[in-house]
Design a protein around this motif. Structure first.
Motif, PDB file in Angstrom:
ATOM      1  N   TYR A 217       0.859  -1.173   0.000  1.00 57.52           N
ATOM      2  CA  TYR A 217       0.000   0.000   0.000  1.00 57.52           C
ATOM      3  C   TYR A 217       0.897   1.225   0.000  1.00 57.52           C
ATOM      4  CZ  TYR A 217      -3.616  -3.322   1.076  1.00 57.52           C
ATOM      5  OH  TYR A 217      -4.472  -4.397   1.010  1.00 57.52           O
ATOM      6  N   HIS A 218       0.638   2.146  -0.933  1.00 59.77           N
ATOM      7  CA  HIS A 218       1.437   3.352  -1.078  1.00 59.77           C
ATOM      8  C   HIS A 218       0.626   4.545  -0.597  1.00 59.77           C
ATOM      9  CE1 HIS A 218       4.173   1.245  -3.940  1.00 59.77           C
ATOM     10  NE2 HIS A 218       3.075   0.552  -4.140  1.00 59.77           N
ATOM     11  N   ILE A 219       1.200   5.298   0.303  1.00 60.11           N
ATOM     12  CA  ILE A 219       0.622   6.571   0.731  1.00 60.11           C
ATOM     13  C   ILE A 219       1.690   7.606   0.431  1.00 60.11           C
ATOM     14  CG2 ILE A 219      -0.332   7.899   2.649  1.00 60.11           C
ATOM     15  CD1 ILE A 219      -0.874   5.128   3.994  1.00 60.11           C
ATOM     16  N   GLY A 220       1.584   8.212  -0.740  1.00 62.97           N
ATOM     17  CA  GLY A 220       2.654   9.095  -1.189  1.00 62.97           C
ATOM     18  C   GLY A 220       3.910   8.261  -1.373  1.00 62.97           C
ATOM     19  N   PRO A 221       5.052   8.697  -0.799  1.00 62.71           N
ATOM     20  CA  PRO A 221       6.284   7.938  -0.954  1.00 62.71           C
ATOM     21  C   PRO A 221       6.425   6.777   0.042  1.00 62.71           C
ATOM     22  CG  PRO A 221       6.719   9.958   0.230  1.00 62.71           C
ATOM     23  CD  PRO A 221       5.260  10.004  -0.173  1.00 62.71           C
ATOM     24  N   VAL A 222       5.507   6.647   0.987  1.00 57.83           N
ATOM     25  CA  VAL A 222       5.581   5.602   2.009  1.00 57.83           C
ATOM     26  C   VAL A 222       4.947   4.318   1.460  1.00 57.83           C
ATOM     27  CG1 VAL A 222       4.892   4.942   4.346  1.00 57.83           C
ATOM     28  CG2 VAL A 222       5.462   7.324   3.840  1.00 57.83           C
ATOM     29  N   LYS A 223       5.686   3.205   1.609  1.00 57.60           N
ATOM     30  CA  LYS A 223       5.193   1.900   1.156  1.00 57.60           C
ATOM     31  C   LYS A 223       5.115   0.960   2.350  1.00 57.60           C
ATOM     32  CE  LYS A 223       7.382   2.418  -3.311  1.00 57.60           C
ATOM     33  NZ  LYS A 223       8.375   1.895  -4.242  1.00 57.60           N
ATOM     34  N   ILE A 224       3.964   0.278   2.469  1.00 57.08           N
ATOM     35  CA  ILE A 224       3.744  -0.646   3.579  1.00 57.08           C
ATOM     36  C   ILE A 224       3.363  -2.004   2.996  1.00 57.08           C
ATOM     37  CG2 ILE A 224       2.369  -1.122   5.635  1.00 57.08           C
ATOM     38  CD1 ILE A 224       1.804   1.949   5.700  1.00 57.08           C
ATOM     39  N   GLY A 225       4.048  -3.058   3.422  1.00 61.60           N
ATOM     40  CA  GLY A 225       3.722  -4.405   2.959  1.00 61.60           C
ATOM     41  C   GLY A 225       4.822  -5.373   3.327  1.00 61.60           C
ATOM     42  N   SER A 226       4.484  -6.664   3.424  1.00 62.92           N
ATOM     43  CA  SER A 226       5.486  -7.681   3.752  1.00 62.92           C
ATOM     44  C   SER A 226       5.313  -8.883   2.822  1.00 62.92           C
ATOM     45  CB  SER A 226       5.361  -8.118   5.207  1.00 62.92           C
ATOM     46  OG  SER A 226       4.102  -8.687   5.435  1.00 62.92           O
ATOM     47  N   TRP A 227       6.401  -9.615   2.629  1.00 61.10           N
ATOM     48  CA  TRP A 227       6.401 -10.777   1.746  1.00 61.10           C
ATOM     49  C   TRP A 227       5.672 -11.944   2.386  1.00 61.10           C
ATOM     50  CZ3 TRP A 227       7.654 -10.399  -3.165  1.00 61.10           C
ATOM     51  CH2 TRP A 227       8.522  -9.395  -3.573  1.00 61.10           C
ATOM     52  N   GLN A 228       4.925 -12.678   1.550  1.00 57.43           N
ATOM     53  CA  GLN A 228       4.249 -13.904   1.968  1.00 57.43           C
ATOM     54  C   GLN A 228       4.632 -14.993   0.979  1.00 57.43           C
ATOM     55  OE1 GLN A 228       0.066 -13.051   2.109  1.00 57.43           O
ATOM     56  NE2 GLN A 228       0.354 -11.259   3.411  1.00 57.43           N
ATOM     57  N   THR A 229       4.842 -16.190   1.473  1.00 53.42           N
ATOM     58  CA  THR A 229       5.277 -17.300   0.624  1.00 53.42           C
ATOM     59  C   THR A 229       4.074 -18.039   0.046  1.00 53.42           C
ATOM     60  OG1 THR A 229       7.251 -17.568   1.969  1.00 53.42           O
ATOM     61  CG2 THR A 229       6.652 -19.410   0.568  1.00 53.42           C
ATOM     62  N   ILE A 230       4.190 -18.399  -1.222  1.00 54.78           N
ATOM     63  CA  ILE A 230       3.187 -19.231  -1.893  1.00 54.78           C
ATOM     64  C   ILE A 230       3.863 -20.556  -2.201  1.00 54.78           C
ATOM     65  CG2 ILE A 230       1.738 -19.512  -3.929  1.00 54.78           C
ATOM     66  CD1 ILE A 230       1.729 -16.495  -4.240  1.00 54.78           C
ATOM     67  N   LYS A 231       3.286 -21.647  -1.736  1.00 56.03           N
ATOM     68  CA  LYS A 231       3.928 -22.938  -1.941  1.00 56.03           C
ATOM     69  C   LYS A 231       3.546 -23.595  -3.266  1.00 56.03           C
ATOM     70  CE  LYS A 231       4.593 -24.121   2.888  1.00 56.03           C
ATOM     71  NZ  LYS A 231       5.462 -23.084   3.169  1.00 56.03           N
ATOM     72  N   ASN A 232       2.324 -23.418  -3.706  1.00 56.80           N
ATOM     73  CA  ASN A 232       1.851 -24.200  -4.840  1.00 56.80           C
ATOM     74  C   ASN A 232       0.853 -23.386  -5.664  1.00 56.80           C
ATOM     75  OD1 ASN A 232       1.121 -26.251  -6.545  1.00 56.80           O
ATOM     76  ND2 ASN A 232      -0.107 -27.336  -5.046  1.00 56.80           N
ATOM     77  N   TYR A 233       1.332 -22.756  -6.743  1.00 62.35           N
ATOM     78  CA  TYR A 233       0.422 -22.016  -7.631  1.00 62.35           C
ATOM     79  C   TYR A 233      -0.516 -23.013  -8.294  1.00 62.35           C
ATOM     80  CZ  TYR A 233       4.043 -18.362  -7.487  1.00 62.35           C
ATOM     81  OH  TYR A 233       4.950 -17.424  -7.101  1.00 62.35           O
ATOM     82  N   GLN A 234      -1.818 -22.699  -8.349  1.00 67.03           N
ATOM     83  CA  GLN A 234      -2.744 -23.612  -8.999  1.00 67.03           C
ATOM     84  C   GLN A 234      -3.316 -23.020 -10.285  1.00 67.03           C
ATOM     85  OE1 GLN A 234      -5.165 -24.380  -5.501  1.00 67.03           O
ATOM     86  NE2 GLN A 234      -4.463 -26.506  -5.586  1.00 67.03           N
ATOM     87  N   TYR A 235      -3.998 -21.868 -10.180  1.00 65.88           N
ATOM     88  CA  TYR A 235      -4.545 -21.235 -11.374  1.00 65.88           C
ATOM     89  C   TYR A 235      -4.898 -19.786 -11.070  1.00 65.88           C
ATOM     90  CZ  TYR A 235      -9.165 -22.169  -9.295  1.00 65.88           C
ATOM     91  OH  TYR A 235     -10.248 -22.224  -8.464  1.00 65.88           O
ATOM     92  N   VAL A 236      -5.164 -19.045 -12.131  1.00 65.28           N
ATOM     93  CA  VAL A 236      -5.609 -17.656 -12.032  1.00 65.28           C
ATOM     94  C   VAL A 236      -7.067 -17.630 -12.480  1.00 65.28           C
ATOM     95  CG1 VAL A 236      -5.295 -15.317 -12.925  1.00 65.28           C
ATOM     96  CG2 VAL A 236      -3.305 -16.756 -12.497  1.00 65.28           C
ATOM     97  N   SER A 237      -7.901 -16.886 -11.765  1.00 64.92           N
ATOM     98  CA  SER A 237      -9.302 -16.773 -12.169  1.00 64.92           C
ATOM     99  C   SER A 237      -9.669 -15.310 -12.371  1.00 64.92           C
ATOM    100  CB  SER A 237     -10.237 -17.404 -11.133  1.00 64.92           C
ATOM    101  OG  SER A 237     -10.242 -16.639  -9.946  1.00 64.92           O
ATOM    102  N   VAL A 238     -10.578 -15.093 -13.313  1.00 64.30           N
ATOM    103  CA  VAL A 238     -11.151 -13.769 -13.543  1.00 64.30           C
ATOM    104  C   VAL A 238     -12.655 -13.928 -13.372  1.00 64.30           C
ATOM    105  CG1 VAL A 238     -11.470 -11.885 -15.191  1.00 64.30           C
ATOM    106  CG2 VAL A 238      -9.341 -13.205 -15.214  1.00 64.30           C
TER     107      VAL A 238
END
Length: 182
Positions: free
Chosen positions: A84-105
């Motif tokens: 999340y960006h609030i001006g020049p400030v960025k907030i967020g942390s990495w999360q691990t994904i073990k097994n990609y399955q599919y993308v849905s729309v």
């Protein structure tokens, strides 16, 4: 294949920046006024807290005019980071994904009766992460298609209720190459 992908909301309109700056400036002056007139007593502390209320409200409006979201996907290390960006400030942390399955729309109705199209990444046996939201079907679908290509996983078109279908990506590659996308 790219090792990193960034999916981002479009930047805020330029007219919103001065409004956000005005709210942040108001919050600064309110805070300075509250600190300048602080009294070291219980009644003074309560008065200070009441003077902070408009400061918090001003900061909230300022954030509302500047907040944007982006998703960083590190394919090599199988992780993602919502930021999340609030001006020049960025907030967020990495999360691990073990097994990609599919993308849905798929489409989601909004309160005003319109639809918004969401792109989700499904992973780790039925967990999903909302990557992108757009009111334009074509743009949302192209984001989902591109991500499914980079991750080398399937793409599910769930835009019609009770009529989900797996996308023939070879057919879509031909449509994109010819410039004919419906």
């Amino acid at each position: 294949m790219k090792s990193n992908t960034i999916i981002s909301e479009s930047p805020r309109p330029i007219w919103q920046m001065p409004i956000a700056a005005l709210f942040f400036t108001m919050a600064t002056f309110i805070l300075l006024f509250a600190l300048y007139n602080i009294q070291l007593s219980e009644k003074g502390f309560i008065l200070f807290l009441h003077r902070l209320e408009p400061c918090i409200i001003s900061v909230s409006f300022g954030i509302g005019f500047t907040l944007t979201k982006s998703i960083h996907i590190d394919i090599e290390n199988s992780r993602f980071r919502p930021t999340y960006h609030i001006g020049p400030v960025k907030i967020g942390s990495w999360q691990t994904i073990k097994n990609y399955q599919y993308v849905s729309v798929f489409h989601q109705p909004t309160v005003d009766g319109n639809y918004v199209f969401e792109v989700n990444l499904w992973y780790d046996n039925n967990k999903h992460f909302e990557l992108y939201e757009e009111d334009n079907y074509k743009e949302a679908f192209l984001i989902g298609f591109e991500l499914s290509e980079q991750l080398n996983i399937d793409l599910l078109d769930a835009t019609e209720p009770n009529n989900f279908k797996w996308v023939n990506k070879e057919e879509w590659k031909a449509k994109i190459a010819s410039g004919v996308i419906n």
